[in-house]
Enzyme design. Structure first.
Site, PDB file in Angstrom:
ATOM      1  N   ASP A   3       0.651  -1.294   0.465  1.00 61.09           N
ATOM      2  CA  ASP A   3       0.141   0.006   0.026  1.00 61.09           C
ATOM      3  C   ASP A   3       0.692   1.253   0.221  1.00 61.09           C
ATOM      4  OD1 ASP A   3      -2.735   1.385   0.372  1.00 61.09           O
ATOM      5  OD2 ASP A   3      -1.932   1.367   2.719  1.00 61.09           O
ATOM      6  N   ASP A  15      -0.456   5.140   0.982  1.00 61.05           N
ATOM      7  CA  ASP A  15      -0.339   6.117   2.276  1.00 61.05           C
ATOM      8  C   ASP A  15      -0.109   5.210   3.208  1.00 61.05           C
ATOM      9  OD1 ASP A  15      -0.676   8.393  -0.244  1.00 61.05           O
ATOM     10  OD2 ASP A  15      -2.189   7.551  -0.259  1.00 61.05           O
TER      11      ASP A  15
END
Length: 558
Positions: free
Chosen positions: A13, A15
């Site tokens: 991922d 952020d």
């Protein structure tokens, strides 16, 4: 470089995992890597793992930034953290109903394809429950790295948790190395006795470790208990079975009988094993059997033991808590010098001949114990010793619901299972309800809202064939969940948290986990629910089960 056993790629991922979470960031000047991220990623690159970023970016759909802005942000990320082999972005909002926005598995599937691998060979690292749900639904491994915004229930439900990205990388590389023999054997071993004396599910999850031993041995003899016999007959790589109940393993054992122990020791001596590999669960001790193996003259014994073994073990192995059971078994095989061959994926698997008609195998006595020793059918020799009906009474498109469990704490209540069948039927599914001969009353009750009741109609091999043809299985944490994983059928896991999901959940197969992962029974290992009303599973919403089945087994295009 040889292909690693477990993983080819790590999906990350963006952020909150790689960089600081700046909401809807379209400004490259605001990109701030998280501490240790660059060094951690470089370790993965040096280990030969490919890297991809998989990220939801609904700011595109909402008009908060442009695609050019996003590309500039990603260029800055690569400037600071090094190159990635692939970027996969979902530009949609939750209301768009796309197949790519996490928790849907679309991005994981797309990234795996772009990297030339499959989801089962990928690890997904993220900071919220959506990342873990997407990984599980694709059949990938998930590791959660919580941040202050990660909800406690997301942490509780995660298959694995690491304190930060460097710790997640430590765990990925540790698991990768643990299942590979450090030193190659000089030639094949002779006869190896392998042991897994427990229930059917326990035997099934040990399958990869047993196959690793079989790849390096001339002959494999498996010692199992009565509860695991049917599963043992389904495993590849086993040349002979010895069934014998062990009073230090069974949950409701008979008193120790000195004469029975003497007969068992004599039977073990008859095997003439050159070495033994004793597989156990994390809470079991191999040492009582190791003593008998020493008395039987076995010259080399390997096992996992936290207790001091003295001279009972030649190879004493230790494994951290929470490791998936199949990898735990593979790691023991590895330290004993056995590894899976390059063409054998580290997944659960059954013999290739299970669809063939049954044929009897030779049976001999077990030195007066009253327990049969049978030459088991395997991919190398023999045929199935206990097959189901020649033709199972289901075909076409169907979903299976299996409501029973040998451990009451892990079974979803019958009324809730009946509600689940009703919801699936209302959603357009043909539903088959399965169970053992002693569960006919349960399956009839659960199937009443419109399911097809097959309670008691099949043995374990027959159930495997039914699961092979199913679109999905809805089941608790019990043996059929692992049987589904062995035939590659997706699982909606109604998982009571009495034991670790990361350790005991269905392995390397698409999953949706439902149930209260943070319930008061968590990690108690209770056989009977210690909380009134069994709240961890009575709270499962049948509509969520139907939605999970749609996610894992979407209808075919018309």
């Amino acid at each position: 470089m040889a292909r690693p056993v477990l993983f080819d790629a790590v999906l990350l991922d963006r952020d909150g995992t790689l960089i600081e979470d700046v909401p809807y960031n379209g400004d490259p000047e605001k990109v701030r890597p998280l501490p240790g991220a660059r060094a951690a990623l470089d370790r993965l690159r040096a280990a030969g793992l490919r890297l991809a970023v998989v990220t939801n970016q609904s700011g595109l759909a909402r008009g908060y930034f442009t695609e050019a802005d996003m590309r500039a942000v990603h260029a800055r990320v690569e400037e600071l953290l090094g190159p990635f082999d692939d970027w996969r972005i979902c530009p949609h909002d939750d209301t768009d109903g796309c197949a790519c926005r996490k928790p849907a598995p679309g991005l994981v599937h797309a990234a795996a394809a772009a990297l030339g691998t499959m989801p089962a060979r990928c690890v997904m690292v993220g900071d919220i429950g959506r990342d873990m749900a997407a990984a599980l639904a694709a059949g990938a491994t998930g590791i959660l790295v919580p941040t202050p915004v990660t909800r406690p229930e997301e942490v509780a439900a995660a298959p694995a948790v690491a304190r930060d990205l460097p710790a997640a990388v430590d765990e990925i590389l540790r698991r990768q190395h643990a299942v590979q023999p450090a030193v190659a054997r000089a030639g094949r071993a002779g006869t190896v006795l392998v042991v897994r004396s427990d229930s059917a599910g326990d035997v099934l999850v040990t399958g990869p470790g047993i196959r690793a031993v079989a790849a390096g041995a001339e002959r494999v003899v498996l010692l199992c208990g009565p509860r695991g016999r049917a599963a043992a007959e389904l495993l590849p790589g086993v040349d002979e079975l010895i069934e014998w109940p062990l009073p230090w393993i069974d949950g409701s054992p008979d008193p120790v009988d000195p004469d029975d122990i003497r007969r068992l020791t004599a039977r073990l001596a008859e095997v003439g094993a050159d070495e033994a590999v004793v597989f156990t669960s994390f809470h079991q001790s191999p040492l009582p059997l190791a003593l008998l193996l020493r008395l039987a003259g076995v010259p080399r014994i390997s096992a996992i033991s936290d207790d001091y073994p003295g001279s009972l073990l030649d190879v004493r192995h230790r494994v951290p808590v929470g490791v998936p059971e199949p990898e735990r078994a593979l790691s023991l095989a590895a330290v004993a010098g056995f590894g899976l061959p390059a063409d054998d994926e580290p997944r659960l698997r059954l013999r290739a001949d299970l669809a063939a008609p049954a044929a009897p195998a030779g049976v001999t006595g077990s030195a007066g114990s009253g327990v049969a020793t049978t030459a088991a059918g395997t991919g190398r020799a023999g045929a199935l010793t206990a097959a189901g009906p020649a033709a199972e009474p289901v075909s076409g498109d169907y979903v299976v619901v299996h409501p029973g469990s040998s451990v009451p704490a892990r079974a979803c209540p019958a009324d809730r299972c009946a509600d689940i069948v009703a919801a699936l039927v209302a959603d357009g599914h043909r539903v088959v309800v399965t169970g053992g001969p002693d569960e006919r009353e349960l399956t009839a009750r659960v199937a009443a809202p419109g399911g097809i009741d097959l309670g008691g109609a099949t043995d374990l091999a027959g159930l495997a064939r039914i699961l092979t043809g199913a679109r999905c299985l809805v089941v608790g944490n019990t043996g059929p969940a692992h049987l589904a994983a062995a035939v590659g059928t997706p699982v909606v896991s109604l998982f009571a948290p009495t034991v670790s999901f990361g350790q005991w959940g269905p392995y390397r197969v698409p999953i949706v986990r439902l149930g209260d992962a943070g319930a008061a029974c968590r990690d108690t290992r209770a056989a009977v629910c210690p909380v009134a009303g069994h709240p961890c599973l009575t709270g499962v919403d049948p509509a969520e089960v139907a939605a999970a089945v749609r996610l894992l087994a979407p209808p075919a295009p018309t």
